[in-house]
Design a protein around this motif. Structure first.
Motif, short mmCIF file in Angstrom:
data_model
loop_
_atom_site.label_atom_id
_atom_site.label_comp_id
_atom_site.label_asym_id
_atom_site.label_seq_id
_atom_site.Cartn_x
_atom_site.Cartn_y
_atom_site.Cartn_z
N GLY A 11 0.81 -1.22 0.00
CA GLY A 11 0.00 0.00 0.00
C GLY A 11 0.84 1.26 0.00
O GLY A 11 0.56 2.20 -0.76
N THR A 12 1.85 1.29 0.83
CA THR A 12 2.65 2.51 0.93
C THR A 12 3.61 2.68 -0.23
O THR A 12 3.79 3.78 -0.74
N ARG A 15 1.13 2.19 -3.65
CA ARG A 15 -0.18 2.86 -3.58
C ARG A 15 -1.34 1.95 -4.01
O ARG A 15 -2.23 2.35 -4.75
N ILE A 16 -1.27 0.71 -3.53
CA ILE A 16 -2.34 -0.24 -3.79
C ILE A 16 -3.34 -0.15 -2.64
O ILE A 16 -2.94 -0.14 -1.47
N ALA A 17 -4.60 -0.11 -2.95
CA ALA A 17 -5.64 -0.04 -1.92
C ALA A 17 -5.52 -1.23 -0.97
O ALA A 17 -5.16 -2.34 -1.39
N HIS A 18 -5.83 -1.01 0.29
CA HIS A 18 -5.66 -2.02 1.33
C HIS A 18 -6.40 -3.32 1.00
O HIS A 18 -5.85 -4.41 1.14
N ILE A 20 -7.40 -4.46 -1.93
CA ILE A 20 -6.80 -5.11 -3.11
C ILE A 20 -5.51 -5.81 -2.70
O ILE A 20 -5.23 -6.94 -3.11
#
Length: 53
Positions: A11-12, A15-18, A20
């Motif tokens: 995610g960090t 920048r992948i949604a939590h 997903i």
């Protein structure tokens, strides 16, 4: 291994949604943990409609 641990860097860093990221990691964590908790693995497989054998 807990699924949450490898999810946060995805995610960090990427920048992948939590949700997903969890969906991407879950099958791998599930496979690693299957031999440690075979009864729970079988129960989860059946609940998801998969053959547990």
């Amino acid at each position: 291994m807990a699924a949450k641990v490898p999810v946060y860097p995805l995610g960090t860093r990427y920048r992948i949604a939590h949700g997903i990221a969890n969906a991407l990691i879950f099958p791998h964590v599930f496979a690693v943990n299957a031999s440690a908790v075979p009864e729970k693995t079988e129960m989860i497989c059946r609940a998801m409609g998969f053959d547990a054998s």
